[in-house]
Structures are given as structure tokens and as C-alpha cells.
Design a protein around this motif. Structure first.
Motif, mmCIF file in Angstrom:
data_model
loop_
_atom_site.group_PDB
_atom_site.id
_atom_site.type_symbol
_atom_site.label_atom_id
_atom_site.label_comp_id
_atom_site.label_asym_id
_atom_site.label_seq_id
_atom_site.Cartn_x
_atom_site.Cartn_y
_atom_site.Cartn_z
ATOM 1 N N PRO A 55 -70.179 16.823 6.435
ATOM 2 C CA PRO A 55 -70.659 18.126 6.235
ATOM 3 C C PRO A 55 -71.089 18.100 4.477
ATOM 4 O O PRO A 55 -71.895 18.970 4.154
ATOM 5 C CB PRO A 55 -69.265 18.961 6.007
ATOM 6 C CG PRO A 55 -68.184 18.488 6.907
ATOM 7 C CD PRO A 55 -68.565 16.943 6.990
ATOM 8 N N LEU A 56 -70.408 17.234 3.788
ATOM 9 C CA LEU A 56 -71.013 17.247 2.484
ATOM 10 C C LEU A 56 -71.706 15.709 2.385
ATOM 11 O O LEU A 56 -71.354 14.623 2.656
ATOM 12 C CB LEU A 56 -69.914 17.068 1.350
ATOM 13 C CG LEU A 56 -68.946 18.223 1.350
ATOM 14 C CD1 LEU A 56 -67.802 17.855 0.486
ATOM 15 C CD2 LEU A 56 -69.670 19.587 0.863
ATOM 16 N N SER A 57 -73.163 15.749 1.833
ATOM 17 C CA SER A 57 -73.878 14.341 2.107
ATOM 18 C C SER A 57 -73.610 13.522 0.927
ATOM 19 O O SER A 57 -73.772 12.328 1.150
ATOM 20 C CB SER A 57 -75.466 15.123 1.678
ATOM 21 O OG SER A 57 -75.395 15.630 0.321
ATOM 22 N N SER A 58 -72.865 13.997 -0.016
ATOM 23 C CA SER A 58 -72.427 13.017 -0.963
ATOM 24 C C SER A 58 -70.761 12.725 -0.663
ATOM 25 O O SER A 58 -70.062 12.085 -1.481
ATOM 26 C CB SER A 58 -72.200 13.358 -2.358
ATOM 27 O OG SER A 58 -71.513 14.470 -2.383
ATOM 28 N N GLY A 59 -70.240 12.842 0.454
ATOM 29 C CA GLY A 59 -68.993 12.695 0.848
ATOM 30 C C GLY A 59 -68.728 11.125 1.104
ATOM 31 O O GLY A 59 -69.366 10.394 1.382
ATOM 32 N N LYS A 60 -67.748 10.797 0.283
ATOM 33 C CA LYS A 60 -67.068 9.403 0.257
ATOM 34 C C LYS A 60 -65.816 9.259 1.158
ATOM 35 O O LYS A 60 -64.827 10.082 0.999
ATOM 36 C CB LYS A 60 -66.770 9.070 -1.282
ATOM 37 C CG LYS A 60 -67.992 8.975 -2.168
ATOM 38 C CD LYS A 60 -67.937 8.531 -3.622
ATOM 39 C CE LYS A 60 -69.059 8.676 -4.513
ATOM 40 N NZ LYS A 60 -69.007 8.312 -5.714
ATOM 41 N N LEU A 61 -65.883 8.418 1.866
ATOM 42 C CA LEU A 61 -64.633 8.050 2.665
ATOM 43 C C LEU A 61 -64.086 6.798 2.127
ATOM 44 O O LEU A 61 -64.596 5.614 1.693
ATOM 45 C CB LEU A 61 -65.079 7.843 3.964
ATOM 46 C CG LEU A 61 -65.872 8.968 4.642
ATOM 47 C CD1 LEU A 61 -66.327 8.482 5.933
ATOM 48 C CD2 LEU A 61 -64.856 10.160 4.937
ATOM 49 N N ARG A 62 -62.740 6.676 2.273
ATOM 50 C CA ARG A 62 -61.922 5.459 1.731
ATOM 51 C C ARG A 62 -62.071 4.595 3.025
ATOM 52 O O ARG A 62 -62.485 4.777 3.943
ATOM 53 C CB ARG A 62 -60.397 5.921 1.416
ATOM 54 C CG ARG A 62 -59.793 6.357 2.991
ATOM 55 C CD ARG A 62 -58.342 6.488 2.663
ATOM 56 N NE ARG A 62 -57.414 6.889 3.805
ATOM 57 C CZ ARG A 62 -57.253 6.071 4.747
ATOM 58 N NH1 ARG A 62 -57.355 4.824 4.747
ATOM 59 N NH2 ARG A 62 -56.621 6.613 5.742
ATOM 60 N N LYS A 63 -62.034 3.204 2.212
ATOM 61 C CA LYS A 63 -62.016 2.265 3.224
ATOM 62 C C LYS A 63 -60.920 2.155 4.222
ATOM 63 O O LYS A 63 -59.542 2.681 3.835
ATOM 64 C CB LYS A 63 -62.031 0.657 2.345
ATOM 65 C CG LYS A 63 -62.965 0.563 1.539
ATOM 66 C CD LYS A 63 -62.974 -0.853 0.789
ATOM 67 C CE LYS A 63 -64.454 -1.132 0.049
ATOM 68 N NZ LYS A 63 -64.154 -2.159 -0.650
#
Length: 95
Positions: A55-63
Motif C-alpha cells: 500500500p505504501l510505495s516506499s514500504g520497506k520489508l525486512r529480510k
């Protein structure tokens, strides 16, 4: 789509809830507003819009890395009822 008594009764049965007579008119109005909102969305031209993975284009997911897990003794440390290394929960069926 029109929200009528028959549909409200069906939703009530599916959701396993009781809708009181005084709540039915407000619920009908709310559901109708929700459906009208979805109709507005369906009217939008989205031919050149790329779907988002997040939903957030700058969303960062953890490894995705494995972490240290609890041992059986650590997991059972604060459990009220345990038996043979397992958690004993309340009965959900029968006596």
C-alpha cells in the motif's frame, strides 16, 4: 444493488449476529453508502495504473531470516495448564 430485509436477514445469518429492529434502518443506509462508494471506484479509468505490491510505495520489508525460536520449556513457562509437554486449553466440544 438494493439492500432489503431479505439481504439483511441473510447477512445476519452468515455473520452469526442479531440485528435489532432499531438498527436495521441505519445498517441499510450504511451498507448502501458503502456500495455506492464501490460503484464510484468501479467507474474510474485505471487502465494505465500499475497495481502496488505494498500500500505504501516506499514500504520497506525486512529480510526473511530465521530467528532463534523458543524451546519447549520456554514456551510452557507461563502456561497455566500443561500436560506431557503440551498446552491444555478449555474444551470446545462435549463434556
Amino acid at each position: 444493488m438494493e439492500i432489503d430485509e431479505k439481504l439483511l436477514e441473510k447477512l445476519q445469518n452468515l455473520a452469526l449476529i442479531e440485528i435489532k429492529e432499531g438498527e436495521k434502518d441505519k445498517l441499510k443506509k450504511d451498507l448502501q453508502n458503502i456500495l455506492q462508494f464501490f460503484d464510484k471506484i468501479n467507474q474510474l479509468d485505471l487502465t494505465n495504473v500499475e497495481p502496488l505490491f505494498h500500500p505504501l510505495s516506499s514500504g520497506k520489508l525486512r529480510k526473511d531470516e530465521p530467528l532463534k525460536t523458543l524451546t519447549r520449556d520456554e514456551a510452557l513457562q507461563n502456561v497455566k495448564r500443561k500436560e506431557n509437554g503440551y498446552i491444555v486449553g478449555p474444551r470446545t466440544y462435549g463434556d
